[in-house]
Design an enzyme around this catalytic site. Structure first.
Site, PDB file in Angstrom:
ATOM      1  N   HIS A  72      76.772 -16.661  10.151  1.00 48.93           N
ATOM      2  CA  HIS A  72      78.139 -16.697   9.616  1.00 48.93           C
ATOM      3  C   HIS A  72      78.666 -15.278   9.386  1.00 48.93           C
ATOM      4  O   HIS A  72      79.839 -14.999   9.640  1.00 48.93           O
ATOM      5  CB  HIS A  72      78.170 -17.494   8.306  1.00 48.93           C
TER       6      HIS A  72
ATOM      7  N   ASN B 278      82.690  -0.496 -10.627  1.00 50.81           N
ATOM      8  CA  ASN B 278      81.585  -0.926  -9.779  1.00 50.81           C
ATOM      9  C   ASN B 278      81.803  -0.497  -8.328  1.00 50.81           C
ATOM     10  O   ASN B 278      80.849  -0.155  -7.622  1.00 50.81           O
ATOM     11  CB  ASN B 278      81.425  -2.440  -9.854  1.00 50.81           C
TER      12      ASN B 278
ATOM     13  N   SER C 120      84.958  15.166  -7.688  1.00 51.30           N
ATOM     14  CA  SER C 120      85.135  14.349  -6.484  1.00 51.30           C
ATOM     15  C   SER C 120      86.528  14.513  -5.900  1.00 51.30           C
ATOM     16  O   SER C 120      86.694  14.657  -4.679  1.00 51.30           O
ATOM     17  CB  SER C 120      84.870  12.882  -6.820  1.00 51.30           C
TER      18      SER C 120
ATOM     19  N   HIS D  45      87.318  16.198  -2.188  1.00 52.35           N
ATOM     20  CA  HIS D  45      88.010  15.391  -1.179  1.00 52.35           C
ATOM     21  C   HIS D  45      89.309  16.062  -0.722  1.00 52.35           C
ATOM     22  O   HIS D  45      89.612  16.101   0.484  1.00 52.35           O
ATOM     23  CB  HIS D  45      88.318  13.995  -1.730  1.00 52.35           C
TER      24      HIS D  45
END
Length: 568
Positions: free
Chosen positions: A145, A427, A468, A472
């Protein structure tokens, strides 16, 4: 139990005959039916010995629905418990492994090993534990699947190729097979290779030599703060000048195209992070050995071998260890498959830009900057933005890193987690890119908490976001050739807000939908604004720009209907 709705019934028979769980459909005695034709169930007696057929059918349907519902709930609960058990088992097994440095290089006693681990724990936390585990997509693709979704993306690539060939045939009257965009973005590739070799050789020699010199002098003579300060300053100077400024100067001076520039700048950042990790992980070992006056072990027991450092420079991790879990064999067919998938993703991205981005922004870039055009541009850029996001994740975090891990027999393949199931941006940040997250967590967040004695956790999180965002934006500014801090603002503004608003206590499918909606919208904003600015820089070049003109986005004022300097 009573025969009530919502519960399983258990009808007791009279002692003359054993009980049966189901009704006899062939005319035999029914549930709880005695030899004389009477049924005893909860004190009620049915003289006919049979239940009504409608009532029996209803009972069976109710039992079937309840069983299916119970099965679904039990499977979900079982799945969650198995995942939690496996995670805890992996963590516990990793924590039971001996410390890699003393076990391999140092003949220290158990007491000395305990002191060393205590010092390391006080300075750098528990540290990342490397264990044998596969990448998540490798496991998921074994399910038909899930693999079907992969086939859908392949089918979409085929449609992109066919549509491009058809359009070229209609417009040109022939099949156009030249990949001019790929040739342009990967231009000056021989110079890219030479620059990378120089960068790698410098990282191979300078940090290791400086650390070896410092460790030998620190252990064999009385510790000298001046000597440590000198070598530490040389390392920082090398990080800032040798790895920081010189590659950037080569890129800007030679006008590298975007893809070639990304190769050099991303490797620059990666090597700087690896060099820092090597120093950061090994300095506490030397300090612990020098502090223990009763220990007469030579300093070579804590100085890593050069072969370990070389392995680390190629290993798909940014956390240095003297020893990593290794696989017994190399599956070269697996390596070839992953590199072919990287190549396929490269052509996939080419067709995404050719079919979805370039036709749109080549015309939009000549229009006035107004809210209506901006809204349309953002929503039209969501689809290519999402495809580029998926391609970057699959090509680099899954295929590229797994290919190098397989060649090096590197066994810990957790380069990412199930970020697509995130119900919170907190998360998502932790699971999207585990390799970079680990470096930021241990060397920025944990070290900041250690220096502040765990009093400013919010400050540590803010520092992580700032580092960060700056890195970037630096990468995009150098590679695109202009300063347009869209990504920096998204990180520092919306990223920080979402991190605290959509936190880990947000559960449920609706929060996953919100996360995906915000992620899609953010990708549309990034593709739209950077593409507009790219074309504006070429339609409206400035002869002698001032510092303020360099900071001001060109797309805000560019509306000249002129031919661009570079048609790409």
């Amino acid at each position: 139990m009573k025969c009530e709705d919502g519960q399983f019934s258990h009808c007791r028979r009279s002692p003359q005959m054993p009980a049966f769980p189901e009704q006899n459909d062939m005319g035999g005695k029914g549930i709880g039916e005695t030899s004389n034709g009477e049924t005893h169930c909860n004190g009620e007696i049915h003289n006919n010995g049979k239940m009504e057929s409608e009532q029996l059918l209803s009972k069976k349907l109710q039992l079937k629905r309840k069983a299916e519902h119970l099965k679904s709930g039990l499977m979900k609960q079982f799945d969650c418990q198995v995942l939690e058990f496996m995670d805890s088992l992996i963590e516990e097994s990793a924590s039971l492994e001996p410390a890699p440095v003393p076990a391999v290089f140092s003949p220290l006693s158990d007491k000395e090993q305990s002191k060393l681990r205590h010092l390391q724990g006080s300075t750098q936390g528990h540290g990342k534990q490397f264990v044998v585990r596969r990448s998540l997509l490798d496991e998921l693709f074994e399910v038909n699947h899930i693999r079907t979704i992969y086939h859908m993306f392949i089918a979409l690539l085929i449609l992109f190729i066919i549509s491009t060939l058809v359009v070229d045939f209609i417009d040109e009257g022939r099949l156009v097979l030249d990949f001019d965009l790929l040739v342009y973005v990967f231009g000056q590739f021989p110079l890219v290779v030479i620059t990378w070799i120089c960068m790698f050789l410098s990282v191979l020699v300078v940090p290791y030599s400086l650390f070896h010199s410092w460790a030998s002098h620190y252990h064999e003579s009385s510790p000298s703060s001046a000597h440590s300060l000198l070598l530490g300053s040389l390392f920082l100077l090398y990080q800032g000048l040798g790895l920081g400024f010189l590659p950037t100067f080569v890129v800007v001076r030679n006008g590298f195209p975007p893809a070639s520039c990304f190769i050099i700048i991303l490797e620059q950042v990666r090597l700087m992070m690896k060099a820092y990790s090597f120093i950061r992980e090994n300095v506490p070992k030397v300090l612990a050995l020098a502090k223990d006056k009763s220990n007469s072990s030579p300093v070579s027991t804590v100085i890593p071998q050069l072969s370990n450092y070389i392995y680390f420079l190629f290993a798909p991790t940014l956390i240095y260890r003297d020893k990593y879990p290794r696989n017994p064999i190399i599956r070269w067919s697996y390596v070839a498959t992953k590199f072919l998938q990287v190549l396929g993703c490269l052509f996939y991205a080419y067709y995404v830009f050719v079919r979805l981005c370039i036709p749109q922004f080549r015309s939009i870039s000549r229009q006035l900057f107004d809210p209506r055009a901006m809204v349309l541009c953002v929503f039209n850029s969501i689809l290519p933005g999402v495809l580029v996001l998926f391609l970057a994740f699959f090509a680099f975090l899954h295929c590229w890193l797994n290919a190098f891990a397989e060649m090096l027999r590197f066994a810990d393949r957790m380069f990412y987690k199930d970020w697509w199931n995130s119900t919170s941006f907190a998360n998502y940040y932790r699971t999207w890119n585990v390799v970079v997250h680990d470096w930021l967590y241990y060397y920025v967040y944990c070290d900041f908490l250690w220096m502040s004695r765990k009093r400013f956790r919010a400050g540590g999180m803010f520092l992580v976001f700032t580092v960060s965002a700056v890195v970037h934006e630096y990468i995009l500014a150098i590679c695109f050739g202009f300063f347009y801090p869209v990504l920096f603002c998204l990180f520092m503004c919306f990223g920080m807000v979402f991190n605290f608003v959509l936190h880990d206590r947000r559960k449920g499918p609706i929060w996953n939908v919100i996360m995906w909606t915000a992620l899609f919208l953010g990708q549309g904003v990034i593709i739209c604004l950077y593409s507009q600015e790219w074309y504006a820089q070429r339609y409206c070049p400035v002869e002698e720009p001032s510092f303020l003109q360099l900071l001001k986005p060109r797309s805000w004022s560019c509306h000249l209907h002129t031919k661009p300097a570079v048609d790409s």
